[in-house]
Design a protein around this motif. Sequence first.
Motif, PDB file in Angstrom:
ATOM      1  N   ASP A   1     -18.264   5.573   3.475  1.00 24.55           N
ATOM      2  CA  ASP A   1     -16.799   5.616   3.461  1.00 24.55           C
ATOM      3  C   ASP A   1     -16.233   5.222   4.830  1.00 24.55           C
ATOM      4  O   ASP A   1     -15.223   4.525   4.925  1.00 24.55           O
ATOM      5  CB  ASP A   1     -16.329   7.024   3.087  1.00 24.55           C
TER       6      ASP A   1
ATOM      7  N   LYS B   1     -16.066   1.492   5.282  1.00 20.56           N
ATOM      8  CA  LYS B   1     -14.920   0.884   4.594  1.00 20.56           C
ATOM      9  C   LYS B   1     -13.612   1.109   5.359  1.00 20.56           C
ATOM     10  O   LYS B   1     -12.750   0.243   5.402  1.00 20.56           O
ATOM     11  CB  LYS B   1     -14.775   1.473   3.180  1.00 20.56           C
ATOM     12  N   ARG B   2     -13.476   2.285   5.958  1.00 22.32           N
ATOM     13  CA  ARG B   2     -12.199   2.663   6.573  1.00 22.32           C
ATOM     14  C   ARG B   2     -12.036   2.202   8.014  1.00 22.32           C
ATOM     15  O   ARG B   2     -10.918   2.196   8.541  1.00 22.32           O
ATOM     16  CB  ARG B   2     -12.031   4.186   6.499  1.00 22.32           C
ATOM     17  N   THR B   3     -13.126   1.814   8.656  1.00 22.08           N
ATOM     18  CA  THR B   3     -13.044   1.361  10.053  1.00 22.08           C
ATOM     19  C   THR B   3     -13.563  -0.070  10.164  1.00 22.08           C
ATOM     20  O   THR B   3     -14.085  -0.637   9.197  1.00 22.08           O
ATOM     21  CB  THR B   3     -13.885   2.261  10.983  1.00 22.08           C
ATOM     22  N   ASP B   4     -13.429  -0.639  11.360  1.00 19.13           N
ATOM     23  CA  ASP B   4     -13.975  -1.972  11.633  1.00 19.13           C
ATOM     24  C   ASP B   4     -15.347  -1.878  12.301  1.00 19.13           C
ATOM     25  O   ASP B   4     -15.769  -2.789  13.022  1.00 19.13           O
ATOM     26  CB  ASP B   4     -13.008  -2.762  12.546  1.00 19.13           C
TER      27      ASP B   4
ATOM     28  N   GLU C   1     -11.472   3.601  17.254  1.00 24.72           N
ATOM     29  CA  GLU C   1     -11.560   3.218  15.839  1.00 24.72           C
ATOM     30  C   GLU C   1     -11.548   4.446  14.931  1.00 24.72           C
ATOM     31  O   GLU C   1     -10.935   4.447  13.871  1.00 24.72           O
ATOM     32  CB  GLU C   1     -12.826   2.390  15.586  1.00 24.72           C
TER      33      GLU C   1
ATOM     34  N   GLU D   1       0.833  -1.208   0.000  1.00 28.68           N
ATOM     35  CA  GLU D   1       0.000   0.000   0.000  1.00 28.68           C
ATOM     36  C   GLU D   1       0.869   1.261   0.000  1.00 28.68           C
ATOM     37  O   GLU D   1       0.884   2.007  -0.963  1.00 28.68           O
ATOM     38  CB  GLU D   1      -0.926   0.002   1.228  1.00 28.68           C
TER      39      GLU D   1
ATOM     40  N   ARG E   1      -5.649   7.610   2.278  1.00 29.03           N
ATOM     41  CA  ARG E   1      -6.622   6.546   2.032  1.00 29.03           C
ATOM     42  C   ARG E   1      -6.506   5.465   3.104  1.00 29.03           C
ATOM     43  O   ARG E   1      -5.448   4.912   3.346  1.00 29.03           O
ATOM     44  CB  ARG E   1      -6.383   5.927   0.653  1.00 29.03           C
ATOM     45  N   GLY E   2      -7.636   5.207   3.751  1.00 30.55           N
ATOM     46  CA  GLY E   2      -7.651   4.197   4.805  1.00 30.55           C
ATOM     47  C   GLY E   2      -6.865   4.598   6.045  1.00 30.55           C
ATOM     48  O   GLY E   2      -6.570   3.765   6.900  1.00 30.55           O
TER      49      GLY E   2
ATOM     50  N   ILE F   1      -8.079   6.423  12.149  1.00 29.97           N
ATOM     51  CA  ILE F   1      -8.066   6.987  10.787  1.00 29.97           C
ATOM     52  C   ILE F   1      -8.012   8.512  10.839  1.00 29.97           C
ATOM     53  O   ILE F   1      -8.354   9.200   9.875  1.00 29.97           O
ATOM     54  CB  ILE F   1      -9.276   6.494   9.959  1.00 29.97           C
TER      55      ILE F   1
ATOM     56  N   ARG G   1      -1.070   7.165   9.868  1.00 30.70           N
ATOM     57  CA  ARG G   1      -0.573   6.034  10.664  1.00 30.70           C
ATOM     58  C   ARG G   1       0.929   5.866  10.460  1.00 30.70           C
ATOM     59  O   ARG G   1       1.696   5.697  11.418  1.00 30.70           O
ATOM     60  CB  ARG G   1      -1.302   4.753  10.271  1.00 30.70           C
TER      61      ARG G   1
ATOM     62  N   HIS H   1      -3.817   5.513   6.052  1.00 31.80           N
ATOM     63  CA  HIS H   1      -2.444   5.020   5.922  1.00 31.80           C
ATOM     64  C   HIS H   1      -1.405   6.114   6.158  1.00 31.80           C
ATOM     65  O   HIS H   1      -0.381   5.887   6.811  1.00 31.80           O
ATOM     66  CB  HIS H   1      -2.230   4.423   4.532  1.00 31.80           C
TER      67      HIS H   1
END
Length: 410
Positions: free
Chosen positions: A385, A388-391, A366, A235, A323-324, A370, A329, A326
């Motif tokens: 969105d 998709k980006r979290t659990d 959570e 990624e 994105r996500g 992000i 992080r 990333h």
Amino acid sequence: MENLALIDSFSEFKDDKQIDRVTLMAILEEVFRNALKKKFGSDDNFDIIVNPDKGDLEIWRNRIVVADGEVEDPNEEISLTEARKIEDDFEVGEDVSEEVKLMQLGRRSILALRQNLISKIHEHDNTIIYKQFKDLEGEIYTAEVHHIRHRAVILLDDDGNEIILPKDKQIPSDFFRKGDNVRGIIESVELKGNKPAIIMSRAHPVFLEKLFEQEIPEVFDGLITVKKVVRIPGEKAKVAVDSYDDRIDPVGACVGMKGSRIHGIVRELGNENIDVINYTENITLFITRALSPARVTSVKINEETKRAEVILKPEEVSKAIGRGGHNIRLAGQLTGYEIDVLREGAEEDVELREFSDEIDSWIIDEFKKIGLDTAKSVLEQDIADLVKRTDLEEETIQAVVNILKEEFEE
């Protein structure tokens, strides 16, 4: 003589590539001594003569002559009558040396001896292989795909050594066929039983660091230093580089004209997006650079908690998070600081932790993963969105949004 050319009698080991003749003869002596202990109870009174040049081995048993009927230990004593069958002039009290023929050990003992020899040879080979690959830990290695399993790819190098590339050590986009050459680092080598388990990784940050050494001459020569590498395999990655020569631009040298130098590395890593960053000990500046491509307005550092509050213009926030999540992080991992993103003019905003009496802390965490740690930062996002980006489930996110909306409606 039956004991001559014993190596030839075990022909499968004669041309073994991993073991020299002298070592093989030493193993043979050890194996035979074990066989003698089992057969006679002790090997203390046996002489084993090994001749590695000729490839032969002789076994001699030494006993003391005693009068007939007074033999107490047949392994160390021999009666006068039996001794004189060997040579007719022996007398009581003298030492007798008698050669032991291979067949005297018995067929079953010979089969056991052979199996023990096989085991010792393999044990020796495995020790050599273990030491060889232990010295290669952290280095790039290339091997060929031999077998593809569900949880791992089995590789063989030019010497036939088996190397395991587990699924979780692969880049998610990796796809291999039998016969493909695969590059990775030797991540670990362990002895499982007597067999070395050699683990390769393509997902480890050190793999990217070593690729920089291979592909960029200034890094290989030590003119540019790779200070730290963080990755989300396949990624995104961030690489901090530095140079002690002010005439060298470390980022420019690593990237190359129009990305020419780094292109091969990106391709090797399945088009992983690589940010190359100038390292600095000025932590405020380092965090600002680490959040690239976002443009940071200001940074507030808390050294005790290792947290940083970063102020950005609203249009820069999504770039900082990435994105996500990333980008933020990896920036946190690279700098060693937990980064909180705040928007300019967000004085009326409320931090999510202020809602801890209504929203579970794990749910707040959570969102923070992000880069969303204020009420407005969550409300500005599309619910689909966020799913998709979290659990988090959609129902959970909707419930959080409803709670946050009530705060501003009041």
